[in-house]
Design an enzyme around this catalytic site. Structure first.
Site, PDB file in Angstrom:
ATOM      1  N   PHE A   1      -3.940   2.418  -0.627  1.00  0.00           N
ATOM      2  CA  PHE A   1      -2.627   2.639  -0.011  1.00  0.00           C
ATOM      3  C   PHE A   1      -2.194   4.097   0.108  1.00  0.00           C
ATOM      4  CE2 PHE A   1      -1.692  -1.856  -1.445  1.00  0.00           C
ATOM      5  CZ  PHE A   1      -1.711  -2.384  -0.170  1.00  0.00           C
ATOM      6  N   ASP A   2      -3.068   5.067  -0.152  1.00  0.00           N
ATOM      7  CA  ASP A   2      -2.657   6.464   0.005  1.00  0.00           C
ATOM      8  C   ASP A   2      -3.865   7.349   0.321  1.00  0.00           C
ATOM      9  OD1 ASP A   2      -0.673   8.395   0.184  1.00  0.00           O
ATOM     10  OD2 ASP A   2      -0.710   8.864  -1.958  1.00  0.00           O
ATOM     11  N   ILE A   3      -4.638   6.936   1.315  1.00  0.00           N
ATOM     12  CA  ILE A   3      -5.844   7.666   1.686  1.00  0.00           C
ATOM     13  C   ILE A   3      -5.472   8.781   2.665  1.00  0.00           C
ATOM     14  CG2 ILE A   3      -8.097   7.491   2.803  1.00  0.00           C
ATOM     15  CD1 ILE A   3      -8.091   4.551   1.793  1.00  0.00           C
TER      16      ILE A   3
END
Length: 190
Positions: free
Chosen positions: A26-28
């Site tokens: 969820f935070d690439i």
């Protein structure tokens, strides 16, 4: 460009490993990709994904979703942005019973954003006006990869086509991480 494609492929392989273990990151984004050079050429790089503060594990390989907004706004998928908007109680459209969520497909979207950021050094969807940003991502009538973005990619048809392949607004129609890896290898060969 070949080095960036190689780094992107290693990032996609890392996401595939996460997804196989029922984890969505969820935070690439580039800030969360670590590179360590071990020698003089690309085969001597180690690529790793960091910062699992927004990640979520899922019970199995079946349906999964989170109903909480995760990650950096400008790399969020349309479904994650919808979750973010639906969670604001003061918004006129808030409905606590609504169960629209986001899962692994959001990581694929973020990989598309990462690809652009690797190539250009800029975020694809950055807009200081939150409403304009939200509409750009969620409105199906708005071109995702506009002329400015294409110009920053050198109008390369293979790179633009690859990015369009990844950035599909509908999470159910977005390619899987395996599909992205196959297409990445084809793009590198082109």
């Amino acid at each position: 460009v070949l080095l960036y494609m190689w780094i992107f492929e290693r990032c996609a392989l890392a996401v595939q490993a996460l997804h196989q273990r029922c984890i969505a990151h969820f935070d690439i984004k580039c800030d969360n990709i670590l590179l360590e050079q071990k020698g003089g050429d690309q085969d001597h790089f180690t690529v790793a994904i960091a910062d699992f503060g927004e990640s979520k594990t899922f019970a199995g390989l079946g349906p999964e979703s989170t109903f909480r907004s995760h990650g950096t706004a400008y790399i969020m998928s349309p479904e994650m942005l919808t979750v973010a908007m639906a969670s604001h109680k003061e918004a006129g459209h808030y409905d606590r019973r609504r169960k629209q969520g986001a899962g692994r497909a959001s990581d694929v979207w973020s990989l598309g954003c990462l690809f652009f950021e690797l190539l250009t050094g800029e975020m694809l969807f950055f807009d200081p006006n939150w409403t304009a940003f939200f509409c750009h991502i969620t409105d199906p009538k708005t071109e995702l990869i506009n002329e400015t973005a294409q110009s920053k990619m050198g109008h390369d048809p293979d790179l633009i086509s690859f990015l369009r392949f990844i950035l599909v607004r509908d999470a159910d129609r977005r390619p899987t991480i395996e599909d992205v890896l196959i297409r990445c290898r084809r793009t590198q060969e082109a």
